[in-house]
Design a protein around this motif. Structure first.
Motif, PDB file in Angstrom:
ATOM      1  N   PRO A  50     -50.279  61.799  42.417  1.00 57.79           N
ATOM      2  CA  PRO A  50     -50.401  61.253  41.060  1.00 57.79           C
ATOM      3  C   PRO A  50     -51.396  60.093  41.013  1.00 57.79           C
ATOM      4  O   PRO A  50     -51.597  59.412  42.020  1.00 57.79           O
ATOM      5  N   VAL A  51     -52.046  59.913  39.883  1.00 59.30           N
ATOM      6  CA  VAL A  51     -52.891  58.732  39.636  1.00 59.30           C
ATOM      7  C   VAL A  51     -52.440  58.143  38.301  1.00 59.30           C
ATOM      8  O   VAL A  51     -52.354  58.870  37.312  1.00 59.30           O
ATOM      9  N   ALA A  52     -52.115  56.843  38.263  1.00 60.51           N
ATOM     10  CA  ALA A  52     -51.576  56.242  37.032  1.00 60.51           C
ATOM     11  C   ALA A  52     -52.638  56.186  35.935  1.00 60.51           C
ATOM     12  O   ALA A  52     -53.805  55.887  36.197  1.00 60.51           O
ATOM     13  N   ASN A  53     -52.213  56.503  34.727  1.00 62.19           N
ATOM     14  CA  ASN A  53     -53.078  56.494  33.542  1.00 62.19           C
ATOM     15  C   ASN A  53     -53.228  55.057  33.032  1.00 62.19           C
ATOM     16  O   ASN A  53     -52.265  54.445  32.560  1.00 62.19           O
ATOM     17  N   ARG A  54     -54.434  54.518  33.127  1.00 64.06           N
ATOM     18  CA  ARG A  54     -54.675  53.128  32.763  1.00 64.06           C
ATOM     19  C   ARG A  54     -54.373  52.866  31.278  1.00 64.06           C
ATOM     20  O   ARG A  54     -53.805  51.822  30.921  1.00 64.06           O
ATOM     21  N   ALA A  55     -54.739  53.808  30.423  1.00 67.44           N
ATOM     22  CA  ALA A  55     -54.510  53.608  28.980  1.00 67.44           C
ATOM     23  C   ALA A  55     -53.011  53.459  28.687  1.00 67.44           C
ATOM     24  O   ALA A  55     -52.615  52.651  27.845  1.00 67.44           O
ATOM     25  N   ALA A  56     -52.178  54.223  29.404  1.00 71.10           N
ATOM     26  CA  ALA A  56     -50.728  54.129  29.176  1.00 71.10           C
ATOM     27  C   ALA A  56     -50.213  52.760  29.606  1.00 71.10           C
ATOM     28  O   ALA A  56     -49.413  52.129  28.913  1.00 71.10           O
ATOM     29  N   VAL A  57     -50.708  52.293  30.771  1.00 75.88           N
ATOM     30  CA  VAL A  57     -50.293  50.976  31.263  1.00 75.88           C
ATOM     31  C   VAL A  57     -50.708  49.900  30.251  1.00 75.88           C
ATOM     32  O   VAL A  57     -49.933  49.013  29.900  1.00 75.88           O
ATOM     33  N   GLU A  58     -51.935  50.013  29.728  1.00 75.70           N
ATOM     34  CA  GLU A  58     -52.407  49.012  28.767  1.00 75.70           C
ATOM     35  C   GLU A  58     -51.580  49.033  27.485  1.00 75.70           C
ATOM     36  O   GLU A  58     -51.239  47.983  26.936  1.00 75.70           O
ATOM     37  N   LYS A  59     -51.244  50.230  27.023  1.00 72.72           N
ATOM     38  CA  LYS A  59     -50.466  50.321  25.777  1.00 72.72           C
ATOM     39  C   LYS A  59     -49.087  49.686  25.943  1.00 72.72           C
ATOM     40  O   LYS A  59     -48.603  48.972  25.060  1.00 72.72           O
ATOM     41  N   VAL A  60     -48.439  49.937  27.083  1.00 74.41           N
ATOM     42  CA  VAL A  60     -47.086  49.393  27.255  1.00 74.41           C
ATOM     43  C   VAL A  60     -47.146  47.866  27.401  1.00 74.41           C
ATOM     44  O   VAL A  60     -46.271  47.146  26.893  1.00 74.41           O
ATOM     45  N   ILE A  61     -48.200  47.365  28.026  1.00 75.27           N
ATOM     46  CA  ILE A  61     -48.343  45.903  28.122  1.00 75.27           C
ATOM     47  C   ILE A  61     -48.587  45.309  26.723  1.00 75.27           C
ATOM     48  O   ILE A  61     -48.042  44.258  26.373  1.00 75.27           O
ATOM     49  N   ILE A 113     -32.924  39.995  18.068  1.00 82.38           N
ATOM     50  CA  ILE A 113     -32.479  40.906  19.116  1.00 82.38           C
ATOM     51  C   ILE A 113     -33.354  40.694  20.347  1.00 82.38           C
ATOM     52  O   ILE A 113     -34.580  40.801  20.284  1.00 82.38           O
ATOM     53  N   ARG A 114     -32.721  40.373  21.463  1.00 88.28           N
ATOM     54  CA  ARG A 114     -33.478  40.142  22.692  1.00 88.28           C
ATOM     55  C   ARG A 114     -33.776  41.457  23.408  1.00 88.28           C
ATOM     56  O   ARG A 114     -32.923  42.348  23.471  1.00 88.28           O
ATOM     57  N   ILE A 115     -34.979  41.563  23.941  1.00 89.05           N
ATOM     58  CA  ILE A 115     -35.370  42.734  24.718  1.00 89.05           C
ATOM     59  C   ILE A 115     -35.089  42.432  26.185  1.00 89.05           C
ATOM     60  O   ILE A 115     -35.425  41.340  26.665  1.00 89.05           O
ATOM     61  N   THR A 116     -34.474  43.371  26.881  1.00 90.89           N
ATOM     62  CA  THR A 116     -34.218  43.185  28.302  1.00 90.89           C
ATOM     63  C   THR A 116     -35.488  43.505  29.094  1.00 90.89           C
ATOM     64  O   THR A 116     -35.959  42.703  29.888  1.00 90.89           O
ATOM     65  N   ARG A 117     -36.057  44.682  28.832  1.00 88.47           N
ATOM     66  CA  ARG A 117     -37.212  45.146  29.597  1.00 88.47           C
ATOM     67  C   ARG A 117     -37.892  46.303  28.894  1.00 88.47           C
ATOM     68  O   ARG A 117     -37.276  46.974  28.055  1.00 88.47           O
ATOM     69  N   VAL A 118     -39.147  46.526  29.224  1.00 90.44           N
ATOM     70  CA  VAL A 118     -39.841  47.732  28.788  1.00 90.44           C
ATOM     71  C   VAL A 118     -40.537  48.289  30.015  1.00 90.44           C
ATOM     72  O   VAL A 118     -41.247  47.556  30.709  1.00 90.44           O
ATOM     73  N   HIS A 119     -40.298  49.552  30.317  1.00 89.20           N
ATOM     74  CA  HIS A 119     -40.988  50.127  31.464  1.00 89.20           C
ATOM     75  C   HIS A 119     -41.637  51.449  31.101  1.00 89.20           C
ATOM     76  O   HIS A 119     -41.461  51.973  29.999  1.00 89.20           O
ATOM     77  N   LEU A 120     -42.391  51.963  32.060  1.00 85.11           N
ATOM     78  CA  LEU A 120     -43.156  53.185  31.846  1.00 85.11           C
ATOM     79  C   LEU A 120     -42.610  54.261  32.766  1.00 85.11           C
ATOM     80  O   LEU A 120     -42.288  53.992  33.923  1.00 85.11           O
ATOM     81  N   GLU A 121     -42.501  55.473  32.272  1.00 86.95           N
ATOM     82  CA  GLU A 121     -42.087  56.594  33.105  1.00 86.95           C
ATOM     83  C   GLU A 121     -42.750  57.852  32.588  1.00 86.95           C
ATOM     84  O   GLU A 121     -43.669  57.788  31.765  1.00 86.95           O
ATOM     85  N   GLU A 122     -42.332  59.012  33.097  1.00 88.26           N
ATOM     86  CA  GLU A 122     -42.926  60.261  32.626  1.00 88.26           C
ATOM     87  C   GLU A 122     -41.843  61.076  31.933  1.00 88.26           C
ATOM     88  O   GLU A 122     -40.682  61.041  32.315  1.00 88.26           O
ATOM     89  N   ASP A 123     -42.256  61.814  30.891  1.00 89.27           N
ATOM     90  CA  ASP A 123     -41.307  62.655  30.172  1.00 89.27           C
ATOM     91  C   ASP A 123     -41.029  63.915  30.987  1.00 89.27           C
ATOM     92  O   ASP A 123     -41.771  64.258  31.910  1.00 89.27           O
ATOM     93  N   THR A 124     -39.956  64.594  30.634  1.00 87.82           N
ATOM     94  CA  THR A 124     -39.604  65.861  31.290  1.00 87.82           C
ATOM     95  C   THR A 124     -40.170  67.020  30.477  1.00 87.82           C
ATOM     96  O   THR A 124     -40.691  66.823  29.384  1.00 87.82           O
ATOM     97  N   GLY A 144     -44.529  65.070  32.235  1.00 88.70           N
ATOM     98  CA  GLY A 144     -45.562  64.131  32.667  1.00 88.70           C
ATOM     99  C   GLY A 144     -46.215  63.356  31.542  1.00 88.70           C
ATOM    100  O   GLY A 144     -47.138  62.575  31.777  1.00 88.70           O
ATOM    101  N   VAL A 145     -45.756  63.560  30.307  1.00 87.62           N
ATOM    102  CA  VAL A 145     -46.285  62.767  29.187  1.00 87.62           C
ATOM    103  C   VAL A 145     -45.807  61.318  29.358  1.00 87.62           C
ATOM    104  O   VAL A 145     -44.651  61.087  29.703  1.00 87.62           O
ATOM    105  N   PRO A 146     -46.686  60.319  29.144  1.00 85.32           N
ATOM    106  CA  PRO A 146     -46.263  58.922  29.313  1.00 85.32           C
ATOM    107  C   PRO A 146     -45.128  58.566  28.355  1.00 85.32           C
ATOM    108  O   PRO A 146     -45.216  58.830  27.152  1.00 85.32           O
ATOM    109  N   LEU A 147     -44.097  57.983  28.920  1.00 88.59           N
ATOM    110  CA  LEU A 147     -42.920  57.649  28.137  1.00 88.59           C
ATOM    111  C   LEU A 147     -42.594  56.181  28.372  1.00 88.59           C
ATOM    112  O   LEU A 147     -42.456  55.749  29.509  1.00 88.59           O
ATOM    113  N   MET A 148     -42.495  55.429  27.272  1.00 85.53           N
ATOM    114  CA  MET A 148     -42.116  54.031  27.365  1.00 85.53           C
ATOM    115  C   MET A 148     -40.616  53.954  27.134  1.00 85.53           C
ATOM    116  O   MET A 148     -40.105  54.613  26.243  1.00 85.53           O
TER     117      MET A 148
END
Ligand code: ADP
Ligand code: MG
Length: 488
Positions: A50-61, A113-124, A144-148
């Motif tokens: 796998p190679v991480a998708n930079r655009a997905a990382v940027e969007k979640v940040i 409402i406090r947010i605990t965390r936001v992470h990135l994963e892949e859809d099924t 493999g679709v980017p999922l926040m």
């Protein structure tokens, strides 16, 4: 004993990147033919990397920054191991201990409402149960679709708050262009965790998690249902079982699905095929600078700049493109009425806003068009606003003209001229019309003379109808009253 609900959410959103999270396969939510957007990587073939998708990382940040969260300097992907037929690798690449976003909050009307965390994963992938053959088929287009995934603290107390939060988050990810967040298409999915505790106590009770909810209204319904169900259990001296429940939207009921597995069952460990990541402060600053004006900021600016009511601004700003159209109309109003006093310009802004959140929003909804597809020019719309404000046309005529402008993008004066919609306010003309209406409605006239005031309104209604909404209602009313009272 009185109980209060304690609620936390887990919300997934598919990011709208061009390609998938860890490969170059297309991320196309509209692909209807199964298994088109797949490759050896998202199919989990041995030997692929796998190679991480930079655009997905940027969007979640960017989502994290918009939520006022912290972006840790170190992030890492982890393997979440489980078997399911829609998960070709036998594990999901997710994030466990080192997500991209920690903390943050969303300000609701009643509480924060406090947010605990936001992470990135892949859809099924998606399982499709074939009615004809009874077989279950697998479509890997979504695999493999980017999922926040966003997790909140258990800060909610009511279903209404859950709904408001969901709508705010949906609006936010759309403003940032991180996700299309369409719930019917499964691009945004919500899980509701809910427990009860006696009012006035601190300790959380045993929670259940309700899944498969595909609208925020249903999420609010699920809270109401679970509050009732759990209250009944506790009142009967029974215990709430920690479990995962499904939501039946037709019955408006939740139902038991499975007893929840513990986190360690997933055997999380750092993903060996992806390097850990250092998130540079330069990147974070760059992404922060790329954030558009966010909803709350836009709303308060609209109140300040255009002197609109907060409720109207909230509707205008719900969709960024709709708000942008309003601003174009407002700048046309400003251009044409530079010399008018500010007070009357504000009245024009309010009329424009009212026409947009009423009739224009309805036309968009009916045609399923987006606000950036409106073909009527802001200049023509502004002209209509001025004509309506100056009472050159009635409210009823303005509605008709707007509908025609929306359809044909025509000029308002031309449409008014062609359809004979200029407002009739001449006293003589209206008196003639009133006389005719009185003649044609003897029963209403008799009622009026017996003291039934409402009959005057009926006569005015008849004048409005026969003039196809072009009679000035005020003057028509005066003319009718004068005639009715004089003949008495
Ligand atoms: P799990 O390990 O079961 O997934 P988490 O601690 O990860 O539980 O929390 C998941 C979600 O449930 C979060 O939104 C959290 O705020 C919420 N939550 C945790 N405990 C409770 C509780 N007792 N009642 C209601 N919500 C809770
Ligand atoms: Mg969890």
């Amino acid at each position: 004993m009185e109980y209060e609900a304690v609620i936390g959410l887990e919300i997934h959103a598919e990011l709208n990147t061009k390609t998938k999270m860890f490969c170059g396969s297309l991320n196309d939510p509209d692909e209807r033919h199964p298994n088109m957007n797949i490759c050896p990587v998202c199919m989990g073939y041995p030997g692929t990397l796998p190679v991480a998708n930079r655009a997905a990382v940027e969007k979640v940040i960017m989502v994290g920054l918009a939520l006022d969260g912290t972006i840790p300097a170190y992030a890492q992907f982890d393997r979440k191991n489980y078997f399911y037929p829609d998960l070709p690798k036998g594990y999901q690449i997710s994030q466990y201990e080192h997500p991209f976003v920690l903390g943050g909050f969303v300000e609701l009307s009643a509480r924060r409402i406090r947010i605990t965390r936001v992470h990135l994963e892949e859809d099924t992938g998606r399982l499709v149960h074939d009615q004809k053959t009874g077989a279950t088929l697998v479509d890997f287009n979504r695999a493999g679709v980017p999922l926040m995934e966003l997790v909140t603290e258990a800060d909610f107390r009511t279903g209404e708050e859950v709904r408001e939060f969901g709508e705010r988050l949906q609006q936010l990810v759309r403003y940032i262009d991180a996700s299309d967040a369409n719930m019917e298409k499964g691009q945004m999915r919500v899980e509701v965790n809910i427990s009860l505790r006696p009012v006035g106590t601190e300790k959380f009770g045993t929670k259940v998690e309700v899944k498969n909810i595909n609208s925020f209204k249903f999420a609010a319904d699920a809270v109401a249902f679970e509050t009732k169900r759990q209250t009944a259990l506790l009142a009967a001296g029974e215990r709430v079982v920690q479990e995962t429940r499904g939501w039946n939207e037709h019955k408006g009921e939740s139902f038991s699905q499975r007893i929840k597995e513990d986190a360690h069952d997933y055997r999380y460990f750092p993903e060996p095929d992806l390097p850990p990541m250092r998130i540079s402060r330069e990147l974070v600053a760059d992404l922060e600078a790329r954030l558009p004006e966010l909803p709350h900021a836009k709303e308060s600016r609209f109140v300040r700049e255009y002197d609109l009511e907060p409720y109207a601004v909230e509707i205008l700003a719900r969709d960024k493109k709709f708000a942008a159209y309003f601003e174009q109309v407002a700048s046309e109003i400003l251009r044409h009425d530079r010399d008018t006093p500010e007070r009357s310009r504000h009245a024009l802004y309010r009329t424009a806003s009212a026409m947009m959140i009423g009739d224009l929003a309805r036309l968009l909804k009916e045609t399923g068009a987006e606000a950036d597809e409106i073909s009527m020019t802001p200049e023509n719309f502004a002209e209509l606003v001025v004509l309506a404000s100056e009472e050159k046309i009635t409210g009823a005529a303005a509605k008709e003209v707007l509908a025609e402008m929306f359809r044909s993008a025509g000029d308002p004066s031309d449409i008014i001229e062609a359809r004979g919609l200029w407002q009739i306010s001449g006293a003589d003309a209206l008196e003639d019309m009133a006389r005719r209406a009185i003649k044609e409605n003897p029963a209403a006239v008799a009622d009026y003379r017996k003291g039934k005031e409402a009959s005057l309104q009926f006569i005015v209604g008849q004048i409005m109808r026969s003039s196809r909404g072009t009679a000035n209602p005020q003057i028509a009313r005066e003319a009718a009253k004068k005639l009715l009272d004089a003949d008495n």
